[in-house]
Design a protein around this motif. Structure first.
Motif, PDB file in Angstrom:
ATOM      1  N   TRP A  43       0.809  -1.462  -0.008  1.00 48.69           N
ATOM      2  CA  TRP A  43       0.088  -0.229  -0.068  1.00 48.69           C
ATOM      3  C   TRP A  43       0.865   1.187  -0.119  1.00 48.69           C
ATOM      4  O   TRP A  43       0.547   2.450   0.226  1.00 48.69           O
ATOM      5  CB  TRP A  43      -0.991  -0.053   1.194  1.00 48.69           C
ATOM      6  N   GLY A  44       2.163   1.233  -0.430  1.00 55.91           N
ATOM      7  CA  GLY A  44       2.912   2.408  -0.606  1.00 55.91           C
ATOM      8  C   GLY A  44       3.804   2.697   0.867  1.00 55.91           C
ATOM      9  O   GLY A  44       4.406   3.615   0.734  1.00 55.91           O
ATOM     10  N   PHE A  45       3.660   1.906   1.803  1.00 58.07           N
ATOM     11  CA  PHE A  45       4.434   2.336   3.055  1.00 58.07           C
ATOM     12  C   PHE A  45       5.606   1.341   2.927  1.00 58.07           C
ATOM     13  O   PHE A  45       5.929   0.778   1.983  1.00 58.07           O
ATOM     14  CB  PHE A  45       3.761   2.036   4.154  1.00 58.07           C
ATOM     15  N   LYS A  46       6.627   1.642   3.800  1.00 63.27           N
ATOM     16  CA  LYS A  46       7.728   0.731   3.895  1.00 63.27           C
ATOM     17  C   LYS A  46       7.671  -0.532   4.871  1.00 63.27           C
ATOM     18  O   LYS A  46       6.495  -0.453   5.722  1.00 63.27           O
ATOM     19  CB  LYS A  46       8.960   1.592   4.385  1.00 63.27           C
ATOM     20  N   HIS A  47       8.378  -1.585   4.625  1.00 59.67           N
ATOM     21  CA  HIS A  47       8.392  -2.739   4.910  1.00 59.67           C
ATOM     22  C   HIS A  47       8.495  -2.588   6.686  1.00 59.67           C
ATOM     23  O   HIS A  47       7.681  -3.129   7.522  1.00 59.67           O
ATOM     24  CB  HIS A  47       9.227  -3.778   4.793  1.00 59.67           C
ATOM     25  N   VAL A  48       9.327  -1.761   7.040  1.00 56.58           N
ATOM     26  CA  VAL A  48       9.675  -1.621   8.580  1.00 56.58           C
ATOM     27  C   VAL A  48       8.182  -0.846   9.219  1.00 56.58           C
ATOM     28  O   VAL A  48       8.286  -1.051  10.404  1.00 56.58           O
ATOM     29  CB  VAL A  48      10.872  -0.752   8.546  1.00 56.58           C
ATOM     30  N   HIS A  49       7.758   0.073   8.530  1.00 51.91           N
ATOM     31  CA  HIS A  49       6.351   0.732   8.783  1.00 51.91           C
ATOM     32  C   HIS A  49       5.421  -0.485   9.437  1.00 51.91           C
ATOM     33  O   HIS A  49       5.015  -0.497  10.545  1.00 51.91           O
ATOM     34  CB  HIS A  49       5.686   1.543   8.017  1.00 51.91           C
ATOM     35  N   GLY A  50       5.249  -1.409   8.775  1.00 53.04           N
ATOM     36  CA  GLY A  50       4.348  -2.556   9.191  1.00 53.04           C
ATOM     37  C   GLY A  50       5.032  -3.506  10.661  1.00 53.04           C
ATOM     38  O   GLY A  50       4.050  -3.743  11.327  1.00 53.04           O
ATOM     39  N   ARG A  51       6.174  -3.761  10.349  1.00 49.42           N
ATOM     40  CA  ARG A  51       6.884  -4.356  11.611  1.00 49.42           C
ATOM     41  C   ARG A  51       6.797  -3.479  12.734  1.00 49.42           C
ATOM     42  O   ARG A  51       6.256  -4.193  13.778  1.00 49.42           O
ATOM     43  CB  ARG A  51       8.230  -4.797  11.166  1.00 49.42           C
ATOM     44  N   ILE A  52       7.001  -2.560  12.728  1.00 49.46           N
ATOM     45  CA  ILE A  52       7.046  -1.739  14.153  1.00 49.46           C
ATOM     46  C   ILE A  52       5.742  -1.219  14.445  1.00 49.46           C
ATOM     47  O   ILE A  52       5.265  -1.461  15.785  1.00 49.46           O
ATOM     48  CB  ILE A  52       7.603  -0.160  13.828  1.00 49.46           C
ATOM     49  N   TRP A  53       4.621  -1.131  13.457  1.00 43.43           N
ATOM     50  CA  TRP A  53       3.108  -0.888  14.134  1.00 43.43           C
ATOM     51  C   TRP A  53       2.743  -2.316  14.618  1.00 43.43           C
ATOM     52  O   TRP A  53       1.993  -2.140  15.571  1.00 43.43           O
ATOM     53  CB  TRP A  53       2.217  -0.768  12.654  1.00 43.43           C
ATOM     54  N   THR A  54       3.021  -3.307  13.900  1.00 43.56           N
ATOM     55  CA  THR A  54       2.516  -4.662  14.500  1.00 43.56           C
ATOM     56  C   THR A  54       3.014  -4.858  15.926  1.00 43.56           C
ATOM     57  O   THR A  54       2.132  -5.383  16.885  1.00 43.56           O
ATOM     58  CB  THR A  54       3.233  -5.794  13.479  1.00 43.56           C
ATOM     59  N   LEU A  55       4.207  -4.381  16.099  1.00 45.24           N
ATOM     60  CA  LEU A  55       4.974  -4.513  17.511  1.00 45.24           C
ATOM     61  C   LEU A  55       3.953  -3.753  18.475  1.00 45.24           C
ATOM     62  O   LEU A  55       3.891  -4.274  19.733  1.00 45.24           O
ATOM     63  CB  LEU A  55       6.537  -4.437  17.536  1.00 45.24           C
ATOM     64  N   LEU A  56       4.031  -2.650  18.131  1.00 48.38           N
ATOM     65  CA  LEU A  56       3.401  -1.592  19.084  1.00 48.38           C
ATOM     66  C   LEU A  56       1.679  -2.059  19.403  1.00 48.38           C
ATOM     67  O   LEU A  56       1.187  -1.792  20.153  1.00 48.38           O
ATOM     68  CB  LEU A  56       3.381  -0.198  18.518  1.00 48.38           C
ATOM     69  N   PHE A  57       1.160  -2.522  18.272  1.00 50.00           N
ATOM     70  CA  PHE A  57      -0.302  -2.771  18.276  1.00 50.00           C
ATOM     71  C   PHE A  57      -0.343  -3.996  19.227  1.00 50.00           C
ATOM     72  O   PHE A  57      -1.627  -3.846  19.922  1.00 50.00           O
ATOM     73  CB  PHE A  57      -1.003  -2.924  16.947  1.00 50.00           C
ATOM     74  N   LEU A  58       0.191  -5.057  19.316  1.00 46.17           N
ATOM     75  CA  LEU A  58       0.210  -6.199  19.674  1.00 46.17           C
ATOM     76  C   LEU A  58       0.697  -6.083  21.366  1.00 46.17           C
ATOM     77  O   LEU A  58       0.369  -7.010  22.219  1.00 46.17           O
ATOM     78  CB  LEU A  58       0.691  -7.237  19.160  1.00 46.17           C
ATOM     79  N   SER A  59       1.599  -5.163  21.629  1.00 45.80           N
ATOM     80  CA  SER A  59       2.205  -4.992  22.750  1.00 45.80           C
ATOM     81  C   SER A  59       1.264  -4.713  23.814  1.00 45.80           C
ATOM     82  O   SER A  59       0.470  -3.928  23.405  1.00 45.80           O
ATOM     83  CB  SER A  59       3.291  -4.103  22.868  1.00 45.80           C
ATOM     84  N   SER A  60       1.479  -5.332  25.124  1.00 47.97           N
ATOM     85  CA  SER A  60       0.574  -4.914  26.263  1.00 47.97           C
ATOM     86  C   SER A  60       0.745  -3.741  26.875  1.00 47.97           C
ATOM     87  O   SER A  60      -0.017  -3.205  27.859  1.00 47.97           O
ATOM     88  CB  SER A  60       0.705  -6.090  27.313  1.00 47.97           C
ATOM     89  N   LYS A  61       1.965  -2.879  26.593  1.00 44.84           N
ATOM     90  CA  LYS A  61       2.180  -1.665  27.195  1.00 44.84           C
ATOM     91  C   LYS A  61       2.714  -0.699  25.979  1.00 44.84           C
ATOM     92  O   LYS A  61       3.584  -1.357  25.015  1.00 44.84           O
ATOM     93  CB  LYS A  61       3.111  -1.751  28.267  1.00 44.84           C
ATOM     94  N   PRO A  62       2.921   0.572  26.248  1.00 41.20           N
ATOM     95  CA  PRO A  62       3.696   1.348  25.158  1.00 41.20           C
ATOM     96  C   PRO A  62       5.229   0.934  25.107  1.00 41.20           C
ATOM     97  O   PRO A  62       5.630   0.496  26.315  1.00 41.20           O
ATOM     98  CB  PRO A  62       3.324   2.753  25.650  1.00 41.20           C
ATOM     99  N   MET A  63       5.596   1.129  24.218  1.00 40.99           N
ATOM    100  CA  MET A  63       7.207   1.003  24.012  1.00 40.99           C
ATOM    101  C   MET A  63       7.969   2.121  23.461  1.00 40.99           C
ATOM    102  O   MET A  63       7.500   3.131  23.027  1.00 40.99           O
ATOM    103  CB  MET A  63       7.304   0.004  22.773  1.00 40.99           C
TER     104      MET A  63
END
Length: 190
Positions: A43-63
């Motif tokens: 969708w026009g973003f970078k691969h790393v955007h998705g990796r970081i978003w996934t980690l933050l979305f699934l994390s039980s606490k802010p990082m």
């Protein structure tokens, strides 16, 4: 030649050990983050955007950025640039400061708002440029003499329809107080 004495390894404190364990991601989580990265890249973003978003979305606490660097084994500079991009599109949000004073981040849980914001910031701008180029083409009859006039008009209508659709989609977010997840969730059994 002098021989150096082997240095002794210091043992880690329980807190350091716990932090290190948190930063070792399971292969399943890494696989998921990579696949989300591939999807986001489509969708026009970078691969790393998705990796970081996934980690933050699934994390039980802010990082914080350091935790992301350590968890994903990527450079501090790349994390910094990626966080800046994700904040710009409101895909992630600032979540205060840690006890040590580092800035914390969390994924924006309002999925519909995230999608609408990205559409507003990227796609509406792009469609406006396409519309402008089509109008510019139509204003120069000498550049369209070998082209189908009906197809040019048809293209102009398609662009206008796409703009209306996009505006309507964005307006849905602005008029809906509910999160996207509640709109698509299956009805609860009572």
């Amino acid at each position: 030649m002098t021989l150096k004495k082997p240095t002794e390894r210091r043992s880690r404190s329980p807190r350091q050990a716990a932090r290190a364990d948190e930063n070792n991601l399971s292969p399943e989580l890494l696989a998921l983050a990579n696949l989300v990265g591939e999807f986001i890249q489509y969708w026009g973003f970078k691969h790393v955007h998705g990796r970081i978003w996934t980690l933050l979305f699934l994390s039980s606490k802010p990082m914080n950025a350091g935790e992301l660097v350590s968890s994903l084994k990527i450079s501090k500079a790349l994390v910094s640039l990626t966080l800046k991009d994700l904040l710009q599109y409101q895909v992630i949000l600032p979540a205060g400061k840690s006890l040590r004073g580092t800035e914390l981040f969390e994924a924006n849980p309002r999925t519909l708002a995230v999608i609408a914001n990205i559409l507003k910031q990227r796609e509406t701008v792009l469609l406006s440029r396409v519309k402008e180029a089509c109008e510019h083409l139509q204003a120069k009859p000498e550049s369209t003499s070998t082209l189908s006039q009906s197809r040019i008009q048809q293209l102009d209508q398609m662009i206008s329809s796409a703009q209306i659709f996009l505006t309507t989609l964005i307006a849905l977010k602005e008029h809906a107080d509910e999160d996207w997840n509640s709109l698509i969730a299956p009805p609860s059994e009572t």
